[in-house]
Write a protein that holds these residues in place. Structure first.
Motif, PDB file in Angstrom:
ATOM      1  N   THR A 172       1.096  -1.212  -0.137  1.00  0.00           N
ATOM      2  CA  THR A 172      -0.035   0.283  -0.054  1.00  0.00           C
ATOM      3  C   THR A 172       0.752   1.495  -0.253  1.00  0.00           C
ATOM      4  O   THR A 172       0.386   2.838   0.112  1.00  0.00           O
ATOM      5  CB  THR A 172      -0.699   0.278   1.650  1.00  0.00           C
ATOM      6  OG1 THR A 172      -0.076   0.337   2.596  1.00  0.00           O
ATOM      7  CG2 THR A 172      -1.811  -0.876   1.352  1.00  0.00           C
ATOM      8  N   GLY A 227      -7.946   2.252  -3.591  1.00  0.00           N
ATOM      9  CA  GLY A 227      -8.477   0.755  -3.040  1.00  0.00           C
ATOM     10  C   GLY A 227     -10.608   0.698  -2.735  1.00  0.00           C
ATOM     11  O   GLY A 227     -10.952   1.343  -2.488  1.00  0.00           O
ATOM     12  N   LYS A 228     -10.352  -0.368  -3.873  1.00  0.00           N
ATOM     13  CA  LYS A 228     -11.469  -0.153  -4.205  1.00  0.00           C
ATOM     14  C   LYS A 228     -12.863  -0.624  -3.339  1.00  0.00           C
ATOM     15  O   LYS A 228     -11.910  -2.275  -2.698  1.00  0.00           O
ATOM     16  CB  LYS A 228     -12.083  -1.130  -5.859  1.00  0.00           C
ATOM     17  CG  LYS A 228     -13.365  -1.535  -6.219  1.00  0.00           C
ATOM     18  CD  LYS A 228     -13.938  -2.581  -7.691  1.00  0.00           C
ATOM     19  CE  LYS A 228     -14.654  -3.245  -7.429  1.00  0.00           C
ATOM     20  NZ  LYS A 228     -15.816  -1.418  -7.748  1.00  0.00           N
ATOM     21  N   VAL A 229     -13.824  -0.629  -2.645  1.00  0.00           N
ATOM     22  CA  VAL A 229     -14.522  -0.994  -1.931  1.00  0.00           C
ATOM     23  C   VAL A 229     -15.359  -1.833  -2.123  1.00  0.00           C
ATOM     24  O   VAL A 229     -16.729  -1.525  -2.776  1.00  0.00           O
ATOM     25  CB  VAL A 229     -15.136   0.586  -0.897  1.00  0.00           C
ATOM     26  CG1 VAL A 229     -15.718  -0.492   0.496  1.00  0.00           C
ATOM     27  CG2 VAL A 229     -13.615   1.394  -0.598  1.00  0.00           C
ATOM     28  N   ARG A 244     -14.175   0.253   5.964  1.00  0.00           N
ATOM     29  CA  ARG A 244     -13.758  -0.192   4.522  1.00  0.00           C
ATOM     30  C   ARG A 244     -13.391  -1.749   5.185  1.00  0.00           C
ATOM     31  O   ARG A 244     -12.013  -1.816   4.767  1.00  0.00           O
ATOM     32  CB  ARG A 244     -13.462   0.325   3.907  1.00  0.00           C
ATOM     33  CG  ARG A 244     -13.684   1.718   2.991  1.00  0.00           C
ATOM     34  CD  ARG A 244     -12.479   2.614   2.930  1.00  0.00           C
ATOM     35  NE  ARG A 244     -11.869   3.297   4.052  1.00  0.00           N
ATOM     36  CZ  ARG A 244     -10.872   3.983   3.570  1.00  0.00           C
ATOM     37  NH1 ARG A 244     -10.635   4.607   1.969  1.00  0.00           N
ATOM     38  NH2 ARG A 244      -9.844   4.853   4.853  1.00  0.00           N
ATOM     39  N   VAL A 253     -11.322  -4.520   0.794  1.00  0.00           N
ATOM     40  CA  VAL A 253     -11.161  -3.701  -0.075  1.00  0.00           C
ATOM     41  C   VAL A 253      -9.836  -4.870  -0.942  1.00  0.00           C
ATOM     42  O   VAL A 253      -9.341  -4.880  -0.719  1.00  0.00           O
ATOM     43  CB  VAL A 253     -10.058  -2.628   0.842  1.00  0.00           C
ATOM     44  CG1 VAL A 253      -9.472  -1.722  -0.686  1.00  0.00           C
ATOM     45  CG2 VAL A 253     -11.073  -2.108   1.399  1.00  0.00           C
ATOM     46  N   THR A 254     -10.374  -4.216  -2.427  1.00  0.00           N
ATOM     47  CA  THR A 254      -9.384  -5.105  -3.369  1.00  0.00           C
ATOM     48  C   THR A 254      -7.727  -3.853  -3.922  1.00  0.00           C
ATOM     49  O   THR A 254      -8.835  -2.120  -3.901  1.00  0.00           O
ATOM     50  CB  THR A 254     -10.072  -4.943  -4.602  1.00  0.00           C
ATOM     51  OG1 THR A 254     -10.269  -4.388  -5.550  1.00  0.00           O
ATOM     52  CG2 THR A 254     -10.613  -6.475  -4.433  1.00  0.00           C
TER      53      THR A 254
END
Lengths: 242, 242, 242, 242
Positions: free
Chosen positions: B112, B164-166, B179, B182-183
Motif C-alpha cells: 500500500t 482501494g476499491k471498497v 472499509r 478492499v481490493t
C-alpha cells in the motif's frame, strides 16, 4: 475582496404543506441555511422551484459561483432546460453542493450518470459521521467524527461512480452505513454531496453541519480553481504547427 | 483441471500461548481455513512463521498462486528478505489475501505504501458487513449484507491509498464504520484485504466469511489474469523501430 | 511569513564522473534546481548521497517540508534506514517530488508498492508534455502543453498504481507516450512524480520545467494540508464512549 | 450455449451522402463491424438512426446484452427518450461500447456527466495505441501496442471523469496523445470507449481494432457480471429488522 456568490436552491414545498416542517423551518430550509452560513466572504441569495424559470434563470446562474441544492418530492418538476443550464454552468466551473434527498435530483443524476439509488428508513436515528479525509478543506474544523441525535437513515449500496472521493462515512443506529460526504469533479466544476438534512429534523441548525457546508462552499468556489492561465482550446492551426 | 495453489500463512503464536484461542482453533487458524476452504479446484498447503525461511522459501512461493496471510503480534519477526520475495512474487502475478490484523503486516504496508493505521476496540461487538459491489466476483453468493455476532471493532480512518476499491463496508455496534473488504492491484498481482477474523471469535467457521475468502481466491488467482499473450517488454531495437 | 523548507536531494555522481554532464551542471543538478527555484517563500537547502547519513539525517528531515529527489545509478546505495525515515516523514505530511530516473528510487517504490518499470530510449528526442489537469495548482502558468527539444524517452507501460492522478501525459518523437506528471497521496503526504530531467540535457534550466516543480513545491507543502484541527487518533476511552 | 446479443447502432448517414465513405463502407460501418465481429458466441443485429424509434425500440433494447454505438453528425437527432431508455438499460446491466466520434453522443455524455470535449485534426496521421492494461480482458491477444497507418487525430485534454480506467493511450504523428481506450462502470453496466474508426479510413477492417472490440463485447456482456445471486434491495421491513 471579491465575494463568493452563493445561490441556495430549495424545492420549498414541505415547509408550505407540512406544519411539522414549517415549525422547524418557518421561512424555509433555504432561509435557515442562509442565516447559518452568513459570512463576510459570501454573497448569499435564495431561489426556489415555484419561481419563474425554476428560480434559476440565466442571469442568476451566470452570477452564481456555488449552487446549493435541496429537493425531495418534486424533482420531476424541474425543467430539463433548467437542468441543462445548471449542468453547463457546472462544466464551466460553478460549484454544486447537493444536500440530503437531492441525491435523486435530475442535476445530480446528470452529473454522476448513475441512478443514485440508496436504502432509506425514517426513524429519527442517531448517526455518527466519520471523517475519512482529515486534511481535506471540507473537514476543516471537524475532528475524527461528529454526531447528530436524529436523522433519516440513508444506507448503502449508494449507486454512484467510483471516482466519488469519500469525505465522510456514516454510522446509523439501526445498522446501516453510508458514504455521507462525497466529492466529484465534472468538467471544471467541483461537486459535493452531503447526506444530513431531512426536513423533519433540526440538522441545518447544527454547528458541524453548517461548518461542513461552509467549508464546501469555499472548496467548490471556482475562484479557487480557475487559474488565470487556464487554457481554452487552441485554434486548429496551432495544433497543426506541432 | 489445473488447480489453484493456495498457501495459507499463519503467524501461529496465539494458538500456542493462549488457551482461549487454542480452544477455538486447536490446530491453528490456518487449519480451520484449510478445512473450510477445501474444494476440488484448490490445492491448499499451510505455512507459519516459525518454520525455516518464515515458512515461505522460494520453492514454496514459486508454487503459490494465491497467498493468504494472518499475522498479529509478530509482524516484526518476518524477515525483510521474506517480505521482498513475497512482494516480487505479487508483482509477477501472485494473489494476496490479507486477513484481519494482517493490516499491519510488513507485506501489506509494502504493497500500500501507507501506515495502514486504524481504530480498534476489543469488545465482541456485533458487526454487519454491507456489500458495496454486488456484481464483483468476491461477493458471489453474498446478498446485500451479512452479520457476525461478535468481532473485534476495526474503525476508520483506515490509512490506505485511494485506489482501494471498497467491496464491503462494516457497521459496528459501538458506533464505528470500516472499509472491511478492499481490493488493490500491484504490478500483475491482485490483493484483497478482509477484516473479519480476530483470534478469540469463531468467525473462520462462518459460512459467509469462508465464502468471501473462497471467492477472493478464485478472483486473485493469476490463471484468471495472465492471458497467454501478456507482453514482456520488447527489446530496445523493437522500440527503436517505431 | 513562514517559509517552506525545501531539501533538494541529488545522487550527485554523474556530475563528478562524466565531463559531458559536468559541463551542463558544473555544480550539480541540485545547484541548478536551487538557483532556478529560488523564491522569497522558499528556504532551499541541498543534500547528496555521499554525505553522512546519505545527507538526510533526522535533523534535516524533521526540518524539511518538501523533499525533491534526483537519483539514477546508485539507488541501491541509499540505506534502507534512510528510506524508512523519509517514508515515515512523508506519512506524517512531508511532500515528495520525484524527478526523472527517481522512478526507480527505493523511496518511490516504497510509496507506490509497485515496480515502477517503464520503457526508455536515450536518443535526445523532442517531447511534448500535454496538460491534462488545467485547473490543478501544479499546472498554474502552463497552457495546454509545453515542449522540450531533447529528452530521454520514458514510455508506457509505467507500472504505478491506479490512484496516480495524471497531470501531464507526454508525446515522444520516436512513437511513445508516457504519464509524465502524476500525483499520489500516502498518509498525510503528497507526492508528485515528474519525468523531465535526464542528466545530459539542459532541461532543469527550462522555464516550464522549473515552473512546474515550483508549483509542485507549493502544492505538496504540508502547511497547505495540515489544518490546525487535523485530528490525531482519540484515546480509546473516547472511542468507547460512543 | 447462450449467445451474447449484440446490437450495432450506426448513424448511417455518411455512407449515403459521401461517395468516399461509401467506397470504404458500401453497406455501412455497421455491416463491416457485423462481418468482422462474427463469431459462434455472438448473435449480432444492426440498427440505425433513421429506423422507427431511432432503431432502438424497447423490444430491441430488452434483447440487447451489448450495444455498440457509432455516431458523428446527427447526435442531436437522437430522441431524448431513446437516450433515457438506453441509459436505463445500461444501469440494469447492458454493456455499451462507444466508438470514435461517439464521444459526443448524448448517451455517452449522459453516462460520463462531462462534456467529452477533445482536440481533433483530420490529417490521416499514423497512430500507435499503447496497451496500458496488459492483463485486462479487453487487451487479450494484443501485445505492447498496435499501429494504424491512418486515423483522425483525437487529442487531450479529453474531458471525462477520473474513474475512467485507461486501457489504451495513443500517440499521433502530429504531436498529440489521447486516452484512446477507457472503461467506466455505471450502475450494473460496463462501458468501453474506443477511439479508432473515422469514416474515411479502413480501420474497421483492421485485425487489432476488431480484436479489441470483440474482447470488449465479451467483457461488457452482463452474463459475465450478473451473478445469479446479485441482490435486489430487500423490503424495508427486512432493513428494519436490523
Amino acid at each position: 475582496m471579491k465575494k463568493i456568490n452563493v445561490t441556495i436552491w430549495n424545492e420549498f414545498r414541505h415547509e408550505k404543506e407540512n406544519p411539522a416542517v414549517r415549525e422547524i423551518y418557518p421561512d424555509g430550509i433555504h432561509t435557515a441555511l442562509k442565516n447559518g452560513l452568513a459570512a463576510d466572504d459570501l454573497e448569499i441569495r435564495c431561489a426556489w422551484l415555484d419561481q419563474p424559470g425554476n428560480g434559476l434563470p440565466p442571469e442568476i446562474l451566470e452570477n452564481t459561483d456555488v449552487l446549493i441544492w435541496w429537493g425531495h418530492r418534486a424533482h420531476h418538476e424541474v425543467d430539463d432546460e433548467t437542468v441543462k443550464n445548471v449542468h453547463d454552468r457546472i462544466l464551466a466551473g460553478m460549484g454544486l453542493i447537493v444536500l440530503h434527498s437531492g441525491h435523486f435530483a435530475k442535476i445530480f443524476q446528470r452529473c454522476t450518470g448513475t441512478s443514485c439509488t440508496l436504502k432509506w428508513r425514517e426513524a429519527g436515528e442517531r448517526t455518527i459521521l466519520w471523517n475519512l479525509a482529515p486534511d481535506h478543506p471540507i473537514t476543516r474544523g471537524i475532528g475524527d467524527y461528529f454526531e447528530l441525535a436524529h436523522e433519516e437513515m440513508y444506507g448503502e449500496k449508494f449507486d454512484i461512480p467510483e471516482d466519488g472521493k469519500v469525505i465522510f462515512a456514516s454510522w446509523f443506529e439501526g445498522g446501516n452505513v453510508f458514504r455521507s460526504g462525497v466529492t466529484f469533479e465534472r468538467g471544471r466544476g467541483r461537486i459535493f454531496y452531503f447526506q444530513p438534512g431531512h426536513e423533519t429534523y433540526r440538522n441545518y441548525y447544527d454547528r458541524n453541519v453548517l461548518l461542513v457546508i461552509g467549508n464546501a462552499i469555499r472548496w467548490a468556489a471556482p475562484e479557487l480553481i480557475q487559474a488565470p492561465q487556464a487554457p481554452g482550446y487552441p485554434p486548429l492551426h496551432e495544433i497543426n504547427q506541432l
